[in-house]
Design a protein around this motif. Sequence first.
Motif, mmCIF file in Angstrom:
data_model
loop_
_atom_site.group_PDB
_atom_site.id
_atom_site.type_symbol
_atom_site.label_atom_id
_atom_site.label_comp_id
_atom_site.label_asym_id
_atom_site.label_seq_id
_atom_site.Cartn_x
_atom_site.Cartn_y
_atom_site.Cartn_z
ATOM 1 N N HIS A 232 -18.496 -31.242 -19.562
ATOM 2 C CA HIS A 232 -17.687 -31.706 -18.427
ATOM 3 C C HIS A 232 -17.667 -33.226 -18.308
ATOM 4 O O HIS A 232 -16.796 -33.784 -17.639
ATOM 5 C CB HIS A 232 -18.207 -31.090 -17.120
ATOM 6 C CG HIS A 232 -19.508 -31.659 -16.645
ATOM 7 N ND1 HIS A 232 -20.727 -31.130 -17.009
ATOM 8 C CD2 HIS A 232 -19.787 -32.707 -15.836
ATOM 9 C CE1 HIS A 232 -21.698 -31.821 -16.432
ATOM 10 N NE2 HIS A 232 -21.157 -32.789 -15.726
ATOM 11 N N ILE A 233 -18.602 -33.911 -18.956
ATOM 12 C CA ILE A 233 -18.584 -35.379 -18.966
ATOM 13 C C ILE A 233 -17.250 -35.879 -19.509
ATOM 14 O O ILE A 233 -16.688 -36.864 -19.028
ATOM 15 C CB ILE A 233 -19.749 -35.933 -19.809
ATOM 16 C CG1 ILE A 233 -21.089 -35.605 -19.140
ATOM 17 C CG2 ILE A 233 -19.619 -37.441 -20.017
ATOM 18 C CD1 ILE A 233 -22.286 -35.977 -19.986
ATOM 19 N N LEU A 234 -16.721 -35.158 -20.507
ATOM 20 C CA LEU A 234 -15.448 -35.538 -21.119
ATOM 21 C C LEU A 234 -14.266 -34.794 -20.495
ATOM 22 O O LEU A 234 -13.202 -35.366 -20.287
ATOM 23 C CB LEU A 234 -15.493 -35.252 -22.625
ATOM 24 C CG LEU A 234 -16.632 -35.911 -23.420
ATOM 25 C CD1 LEU A 234 -16.567 -35.475 -24.880
ATOM 26 C CD2 LEU A 234 -16.559 -37.429 -23.321
ATOM 27 N N LEU A 235 -14.461 -33.507 -20.190
ATOM 28 C CA LEU A 235 -13.332 -32.668 -19.785
ATOM 29 C C LEU A 235 -13.005 -32.733 -18.301
ATOM 30 O O LEU A 235 -11.941 -32.258 -17.882
ATOM 31 C CB LEU A 235 -13.603 -31.205 -20.182
ATOM 32 C CG LEU A 235 -13.677 -30.917 -21.678
ATOM 33 C CD1 LEU A 235 -13.812 -29.426 -21.926
ATOM 34 C CD2 LEU A 235 -12.463 -31.468 -22.411
ATOM 35 N N ALA A 236 -13.892 -33.304 -17.491
ATOM 36 C CA ALA A 236 -13.609 -33.392 -16.051
ATOM 37 C C ALA A 236 -12.318 -34.163 -15.788
ATOM 38 O O ALA A 236 -11.589 -33.864 -14.830
ATOM 39 C CB ALA A 236 -14.779 -34.060 -15.324
ATOM 40 N N PHE A 237 -12.012 -35.131 -16.639
ATOM 41 C CA PHE A 237 -10.818 -35.955 -16.432
ATOM 42 C C PHE A 237 -9.528 -35.168 -16.667
ATOM 43 O O PHE A 237 -8.675 -35.107 -15.769
ATOM 44 C CB PHE A 237 -10.887 -37.208 -17.302
ATOM 45 C CG PHE A 237 -11.977 -38.156 -16.869
ATOM 46 C CD1 PHE A 237 -11.731 -39.131 -15.927
ATOM 47 C CD2 PHE A 237 -13.256 -38.043 -17.381
ATOM 48 C CE1 PHE A 237 -12.731 -39.991 -15.496
ATOM 49 C CE2 PHE A 237 -14.281 -38.897 -16.961
ATOM 50 C CZ PHE A 237 -14.013 -39.870 -16.018
ATOM 51 N N PRO A 238 -9.349 -34.530 -17.836
ATOM 52 C CA PRO A 238 -8.128 -33.723 -17.976
ATOM 53 C C PRO A 238 -8.116 -32.514 -17.053
ATOM 54 O O PRO A 238 -7.052 -32.090 -16.591
ATOM 55 C CB PRO A 238 -8.147 -33.293 -19.455
ATOM 56 C CG PRO A 238 -9.567 -33.430 -19.885
ATOM 57 C CD PRO A 238 -10.116 -34.573 -19.099
ATOM 58 N N ASN A 239 -9.279 -31.960 -16.751
ATOM 59 C CA ASN A 239 -9.316 -30.767 -15.910
ATOM 60 C C ASN A 239 -8.827 -31.065 -14.495
ATOM 61 O O ASN A 239 -8.088 -30.274 -13.901
ATOM 62 C CB ASN A 239 -10.734 -30.200 -15.859
ATOM 63 C CG ASN A 239 -10.762 -28.788 -15.328
ATOM 64 O OD1 ASN A 239 -10.438 -27.836 -16.032
ATOM 65 N ND2 ASN A 239 -11.136 -28.630 -14.066
ATOM 66 N N THR A 240 -9.238 -32.196 -13.934
ATOM 67 C CA THR A 240 -8.772 -32.554 -12.592
ATOM 68 C C THR A 240 -7.303 -32.983 -12.610
ATOM 69 O O THR A 240 -6.579 -32.776 -11.633
ATOM 70 C CB THR A 240 -9.635 -33.681 -11.999
ATOM 71 O OG1 THR A 240 -9.740 -34.767 -12.943
ATOM 72 C CG2 THR A 240 -11.033 -33.191 -11.682
ATOM 73 N N TYR A 241 -6.866 -33.558 -13.724
ATOM 74 C CA TYR A 241 -5.458 -33.973 -13.820
ATOM 75 C C TYR A 241 -4.531 -32.754 -13.866
ATOM 76 O O TYR A 241 -3.483 -32.731 -13.212
ATOM 77 C CB TYR A 241 -5.241 -34.832 -15.065
ATOM 78 C CG TYR A 241 -3.818 -35.340 -15.199
ATOM 79 C CD1 TYR A 241 -3.420 -36.513 -14.553
ATOM 80 C CD2 TYR A 241 -2.877 -34.647 -15.946
ATOM 81 C CE1 TYR A 241 -2.111 -36.977 -14.654
ATOM 82 C CE2 TYR A 241 -1.562 -35.105 -16.055
ATOM 83 C CZ TYR A 241 -1.195 -36.265 -15.409
ATOM 84 O OH TYR A 241 0.105 -36.717 -15.501
ATOM 85 N N PHE A 242 -4.907 -31.733 -14.627
ATOM 86 C CA PHE A 242 -4.038 -30.572 -14.813
ATOM 87 C C PHE A 242 -4.320 -29.450 -13.814
ATOM 88 O O PHE A 242 -3.781 -28.347 -13.949
ATOM 89 C CB PHE A 242 -4.180 -30.023 -16.235
ATOM 90 C CG PHE A 242 -3.644 -30.944 -17.302
ATOM 91 C CD1 PHE A 242 -2.300 -31.255 -17.348
ATOM 92 C CD2 PHE A 242 -4.481 -31.507 -18.241
ATOM 93 C CE1 PHE A 242 -1.789 -32.100 -18.320
ATOM 94 C CE2 PHE A 242 -3.994 -32.360 -19.222
ATOM 95 C CZ PHE A 242 -2.641 -32.661 -19.262
#
Length: 438
Positions: A232-242
Amino acid sequence: MQYLPNIFFALALIAGIGFFVMNVKKLSRNIKLGKDVNRTDRKSERLKNMMMIALGQSKMVKRPFSGFLHIIVYVGFIIINIEVLEIIIDGLFGTHRVFLNVIPKSVYGFLIGTFEILAVLVLITVIIFWLRRNVSDIKRFMSREMKGWPKKDGNYILYFEIVLMTLFLTMNATDTAFQEAGSGNLISQFLVPLFDGFSPEALHIIERTAWWIHILGILTFLNYLYYSKHLHILLAFPNTYFANLNPKGQFNNLESVTKEVKLMMDPDADPYAMPEEGAEDEVPEKFGASEVTDLNWVQLLNAYTCTECGRCTSACPANLTGKKLSPRKIMMDTRDRLEEVGRNIDANNGEFKDDGKQLLYDFITPEELWACTSCNACVEECPVNIDPLSIIMDMRRYLVMEQSAAPQELNMMMTNVENNGAPWPYNQQDRLNWANEE
């Protein structure tokens, strides 16, 4: 021979980044196994969500104590690793603390001093996290899905951070040139007495050893992320965007079902009318989801982004009343099955071969799905905008529309709606009889 360490460093760097790229490609491939869904609308709102939630940690601090501790680790770990840039330059070109000679000494000292203070704060916070996970009786860390690997994984990351921060401070404390410069050694200067009596050669060996283990540890950590909840350190950004921007109580409707309902309600409609020429048949091959490939790619991204923090489960009314449902487990099971499908594809030259298993029944049971009250508490609580409810509802849809496997009470209600136009077992003429009762 003098260039051998530089060559070894370059090879280690290439290998570390290369494996990371391979993992990213595998991750992307697995997420793309999901069905398409359009999340390109309302770009400014999506960007704001990402900045506020992923970068600003706005939902994390809803629980102030753990939220504040998480921010310390998050900010500290990210900022401290800025010094990795200096390590990479030194490793490739054989320099030593190259920035000390490039930028003003006062600026360099301020940066390294800040890094050292943050390193100590991270160490203290990580120890508190370890105690909360392993000593304190916090229910969300003791759930059944947190046994075995999930518990070990959470601890491994904490150990990683302890080792990396300790190596950083040791590296600074044993670097005689850095200590003599007296710039930025706010914390490491207090560790110097631990190495009294060591010869300059021994100090150099300790410093170099700490330096090498530190950078190799960071490369290892980078590649370990793929196998860890800390992805989630990396994926939190696209996950919150989409993330889904619609109101939380708004469920998606199947267009084919909506049209059929409208047809039933329109007395002038011809149920036998042929579709217009060129019109696409919008009836899906399968209603709902029983396997990860039936879910959409955002739901699969959600599964990989799950932090396993358990905030969703601790807020779930079904779980709090002893039901089997745990929204965190729903996400963990989805990710585990997706990983299993990915390994199957890798083992069969890019083609999935039926393994006799699926997400429904083999990982998630109907008992869990029907325990959900669809209250959206789990969605509201998630610090990175994960939506377990959407997966639960899609799997329920499969049970109802493909298998007619709804609970008896729900089947009775749906039958009443179909026959009586209301959930109750009274015909329309008798519906208001209660008003005549004295």
